[in-house]
Design a protein around this motif. Structure first.
Motif, PDB file in Angstrom:
ATOM      1  N   THR A  62       0.743  -1.184   0.021  1.00 21.09           N
ATOM      2  CA  THR A  62      -0.115  -0.162  -0.021  1.00 21.09           C
ATOM      3  C   THR A  62       1.007   1.248   0.107  1.00 21.09           C
ATOM      4  O   THR A  62       0.433   2.380  -0.413  1.00 21.09           O
ATOM      5  N   GLY A 137       1.944  -4.720  -5.480  1.00 22.33           N
ATOM      6  CA  GLY A 137       0.366  -4.311  -4.983  1.00 22.33           C
ATOM      7  C   GLY A 137      -0.240  -5.581  -4.619  1.00 22.33           C
ATOM      8  O   GLY A 137      -1.527  -5.148  -4.421  1.00 22.33           O
ATOM      9  N   ARG A 365     -12.833  -0.495   1.834  1.00 23.83           N
ATOM     10  CA  ARG A 365     -11.956   0.393   0.888  1.00 23.83           C
ATOM     11  C   ARG A 365     -12.264  -0.457  -0.728  1.00 23.83           C
ATOM     12  O   ARG A 365     -12.938  -1.432  -0.685  1.00 23.83           O
ATOM     13  N   ARG A 368      -9.267  -3.105  -5.151  1.00 19.36           N
ATOM     14  CA  ARG A 368      -7.916  -3.278  -5.203  1.00 19.36           C
ATOM     15  C   ARG A 368      -7.100  -3.006  -3.978  1.00 19.36           C
ATOM     16  O   ARG A 368      -6.405  -3.660  -3.309  1.00 19.36           O
ATOM     17  N   GLU A 369      -7.611  -1.534  -3.083  1.00 14.85           N
ATOM     18  CA  GLU A 369      -6.958  -1.409  -1.920  1.00 14.85           C
ATOM     19  C   GLU A 369      -7.183  -2.247  -0.872  1.00 14.85           C
ATOM     20  O   GLU A 369      -6.528  -2.623   0.142  1.00 14.85           O
ATOM     21  N   GLN A 372      -5.277  -5.294  -1.230  1.00 13.96           N
ATOM     22  CA  GLN A 372      -3.892  -5.022  -0.893  1.00 13.96           C
ATOM     23  C   GLN A 372      -3.746  -4.903   0.901  1.00 13.96           C
ATOM     24  O   GLN A 372      -2.559  -4.959   1.216  1.00 13.96           O
ATOM     25  N   ARG A 373      -4.864  -4.989   1.604  1.00 13.49           N
ATOM     26  CA  ARG A 373      -4.703  -4.849   3.162  1.00 13.49           C
ATOM     27  C   ARG A 373      -5.174  -6.113   3.806  1.00 13.49           C
ATOM     28  O   ARG A 373      -4.818  -6.409   4.932  1.00 13.49           O
TER      29      ARG A 373
END
Length: 556
Positions: A62, A137, A365, A368-369, A372-373
């Motif tokens: 991130t 990512g 979120r 994609r984000e 990523q988390r």
């Protein structure tokens, strides 16, 4: 600075620490399900915050510190000074493997010498593959992270199975009412059940998870590998162990094998669960050693001891990490290629919801984000009071495997709850205030008018409208004339959905009288987090009249 023996006392201190942290992990995971709105959630995330692997790979994927905890620095410092004591003394997943290793070896004479093999490289390969993926990512290491692995299995498999076992065994005993020598067993079982129901289960309902069986099977498989090699997972597969191994290449606390007293019996090698080679002077492997003290306790001649390396004095020689740079690059390239394999799937197309049933919890979120988390830990699933949040399969692509999704047919998103965002350790689900959560759209309800009773069968049904928690309600009733089979015309109240108000909580789908396939279903349409998935745009006038002024306000 030499530690003196009795040779077993450090073993027992270590076992006590393992037990304390294991029990703490289980208690925190169990009690998370009963957490009330407004309670502090920090202590429930402490094990994830102590994990430097979560911190590092989330940071790389991130490129932001938002939502991350610096508490993992304490783990790094302890490892740098003392070696992999975190693995041997504190990790609850490691404790589980220690127990089953002991179980596998109990009653058996240890015959094999435990030395380093090429299989020790596998955990470093997994680590660098996940590292390569994170640099571009991707964020799939939650599948392998020990805390996420164990927590996910507890939340979706072990705890639900425990609950079901108590409920069904107690019910069976109550119904059969068996007797021993004329004494009814229920006089013993019922008080025990009531105590468990009140103080342990806390009057909660049974929970069920779509992927729970597969997740539990993976845990049992990994546990079973301890019967092949001691602490198989910790030795060969754990990426967190690989990271801590890199940090502990030159610890201050080192193992010394006194050549003048050693009789080369190699009992220390047999006792070592890590294959750290304590019998080989100058070639002991701090990158593999759990500092469990088994080798010290097994030494018959008191030749082995742990000593602090004093600056300025002759260094205690250690073995080196056996992992060529070429293999590092190969592992990172493998992770990158794996990420590309994930991203060629249609589910990865930016802004495109696929499939329509992949409903994320409120506060999530953008996709994609979010990926990523998310570390697939299952904390949000455990805390959900209605059992609505489930682990996803591969319907969202392999990258989304075991990430949380909402399944309205199993449970609905409680209007007065925002706990999933409060417990997420990486803020893949953001901790939004309750009032904001109640306005956040995670989907849109749509009627299947071929199944809905007022539309297809000429009878009234108000269940979905009655269960809608909003005020004003997102489901409203319109009275229409319906011609029946015999020609009679009757007025039937037919439900409609107001897309401006519907937040996609799924209460309507959950409550629908059709238990097989609901006549009203929620999809991801109109979710707040994805502007490309909002087909029903908001009119300034909720019900335009078609006049010239109103027609000019069309958002299309």
């Amino acid at each position: 600075m030499k530690f003196k023996k009795p040779r077993f006392w450090m073993q027992w201190i270590r076992r006590f620490c393992q037990l304390v942290f294991f029990v703490l992990f289980i208690i925190l995971a169990w009690n998370l399900h009963f957490l009330d709105e407004g309670n502090s959630t920090g202590i429930y995330k402490i094990f994830f915050h102590l994990d430097p692997l979560i911190f590092l790979l989330t940071l790389l994927s991130t490129w932001t510190l938002a939502g991350l905890s610096l508490l993992c620095i304490s783990t790094v410092i302890i490892t740098f000074l003392l070696g992999r004591v975190f693995c041997g003394w504190f990790c609850p997943f490691g404790t589980l493997h220690t127990f089953f290793t002991w179980l596998a070896q109990s009653g058996k004479k240890k015959k094999e010498y435990q030395n380093r093999t090429s299989a020790h490289r596998v955990k470093y390969f997994i680590l660098f593959a996940m590292l390569g993926m994170s640099l571009f990512g991707g964020h799939w290491f939650g599948i392998f992270d020990p805390f996420s692995f164990f927590y996910r299995a507890l939340s979706t498999g072990i705890f639900p199975a425990f609950h079901i076992a108590i409920e069904e065994s107690s019910t069976a005993i109550y119904k059969e009412d068996p007797k021993i020598l004329g004494f009814p067993i229920t006089k013993i079982s019922e008080p025990i059940y009531q105590k468990l129901r009140t103080h342990v289960l806390k009057m909660s309902q049974k929970t069920f998870y779509t992927e729970g069986t597969i997740i539990t099977f993976t845990l049992l498989l990994v546990i079973g590998l301890n019967f092949v090699r001691p602490r198989f997972w910790c030795r060969y597969m754990c990426p967190l162990g690989g990271l801590l191994g890199l940090i502990s290449q030159k610890p201050l606390l080192r193992l010394k094998n006194d050549e003048s007293t050693c009789i080369n019996c190699r009992q220390c090698s047999k006792a070592c669960p890590a294959g750290a080679q304590p019998d080989q002077r100058g070639n002991w492997l701090p990158t593999e050693c759990f500092v469990c003290w088994n080798c010290v306790a097994s030494c018959r001649s008191d030749s082995i001891s742990f000593q602090f390396q004093i600056p300025g004095k002759k260094a205690i020689a250690t073995g080196k990490l056996d992992y060529p740079r070429r293999t590092v690059l190969t592992a990172m390239a493998t992770g990158t290629v794996g990420l590309l394999g994930f991203r060629v799937a249609p589910q990865s197309k930016q802004g495109q919801p696929f499939p329509e049933t992949l409903i994320r919890p409120p506060g999530s979120r953008n996709e994609r984000e979010f990926l990523q988390r998310c570390i697939q830990c299952g904390a949000c699933m455990r805390v959900c009071p209605t059992n609505a949040i489930q682990p996803a399969g591969i319907e969202g692509g392999w990258e989304a495997l075991w990430t949380p999704k909402l399944v309205p047919k199993i449970g609905y998103c409680l209007y007065s709850c925002n706990m999933c965002g409060q417990v997420c350790p990486t803020q893949a689900i953001q901790p939004i205030p309750l009032l904001e959560k109640q306005k956040t759209k995670i989907g849109l309800a749509t009627f299947d008018k071929g199944r809905c009773i007022p539309y297809s069968y000429g009878r009234e049904c108000l269940v979905c409208e009655e269960h809608c928690p909003l005020s004003p309600k997102a489901i409203y009733l319109v009275e229409r004339d319906v011609t029946l089979r015999d020609g009679r015309v009757v007025k039937i109240k037919q439900p409609e959905v107001d897309p401006n108000l519907c937040i996609g909580c799924g209460f309507c789908e959950w409550s629908c009288v059709f238990q097989d396939k609901a006549a009203i279903r929620v999809t991801t349409a109109n979710e707040s987090r994805n502007t490309k998935n909002q087909p029903i745009l908001v009119f300034e006038d909720t019900y335009p009249t078609g006049t010239e002024n109103n027609s000019s306000q069309s958002p299309y």
